[in-house]
Enzyme design. Structure first.
Site, mmCIF file in Angstrom:
data_model
loop_
_atom_site.group_PDB
_atom_site.id
_atom_site.type_symbol
_atom_site.label_atom_id
_atom_site.label_comp_id
_atom_site.label_asym_id
_atom_site.label_seq_id
_atom_site.Cartn_x
_atom_site.Cartn_y
_atom_site.Cartn_z
ATOM 1 C CG HIS A 72 -51.285 15.375 39.227
ATOM 2 N ND1 HIS A 72 -52.301 15.545 40.133
ATOM 3 C CD2 HIS A 72 -51.371 14.097 38.795
ATOM 4 C CE1 HIS A 72 -52.977 14.409 40.251
ATOM 5 N NE2 HIS A 72 -52.438 13.519 39.446
ATOM 6 C CB CYS B 218 -55.568 14.104 37.666
ATOM 7 S SG CYS B 218 -55.071 12.360 37.548
ATOM 8 C CD GLU C 254 -51.390 18.841 41.454
ATOM 9 O OE1 GLU C 254 -51.825 17.740 41.831
ATOM 10 O OE2 GLU C 254 -51.730 19.375 40.374
#
Length: 196
Positions: free
Chosen positions: A175, A77, A177
């Site tokens: 992202h 990001c 994650e």
């Protein structure tokens, strides 16, 4: 394997750490230059503004150590944007590891920030993502234009680089994650990556 997450004080470090730990790796969160240099893999996450993150990296004397790394580095990001030469967000010079510029997304009648799920169109030479139409989670108002360093693109009113690469430096605008199986696979490939 020694995996380091750089503490920029401008990131959600916990979610990135948990995502890597779920893959079976130990993670060290640090702002110590020697520990970063000694890592096998370095992750540079970021949330917030480029100006604040660069101020923190300068204050912590991490700019030069990050520029000298030879192992695989993944910017996430804002971390991806920090890898570029310059960001319009705060008109700030960044790490200049990937010769690209970060600009504000054009207002195309769509709400900003671009927040939510979007698809990736990876290039043939993307070692981290190999399937088209992979859905990933984005939250951003600034982006890098598609150029020769782009290894995946997405569209939100305009086409932008959702992944970039130069040498050992990789960037993901989304992202991983938070991106389910696609993000997990990307992190796994990054952690297992062998550079030529």
């Amino acid at each position: 394997m020694n995996v380091v997450i750089v503490d920029t004080e401008c990131a959600n470090l916990t979610s990135v750490r948990f995502a890597v730990e779920r893959l079976g790796y130990s993670v060290l969160i640090t702002d110590d230059a020697e520990q970063i240099r000694a890592a096998d893999r370095v992750i540079l996450p970021g949330v917030g503004t480029a100006a604040a993150a660069m101020r923190n990296l300068q204050r912590k004397q991490l700019v030069e150590p990050l520029r000298e790394l030879t192992q695989p580095v993944l910017g996430i990001c804002l971390g991806m944007q920090l890898l570029t030469s310059h960001s319009e967000e705060g008109d700030v010079d960044c790490l200049n590891l990937i010769p690209a510029k970060t600009k504000r997304l054009r207002d195309s009648g769509l709400p900003l920030p671009h927040m939510g799920w979007n698809t990736l169109q990876p290039t043939a030479d993307n070692p981290l993502v190999d399937t088209s139409d992979s859905y990933c989670y984005f939250v951003h108002s600034f982006a890098v234009a598609v150029d020769e360093y782009t290894i995946a693109s997405s569209e939100y009113g305009e086409r932008f680089a959702s992944m970039i690469r130069h040498n050992n430096y990789f960037g993901a605008q989304f992202h991983p994650e938070r991106s389910g199986k696609t993000g997990e696979a990307l992190l796994k490939r990054f952690l297992e990556l062998t550079l030529c």
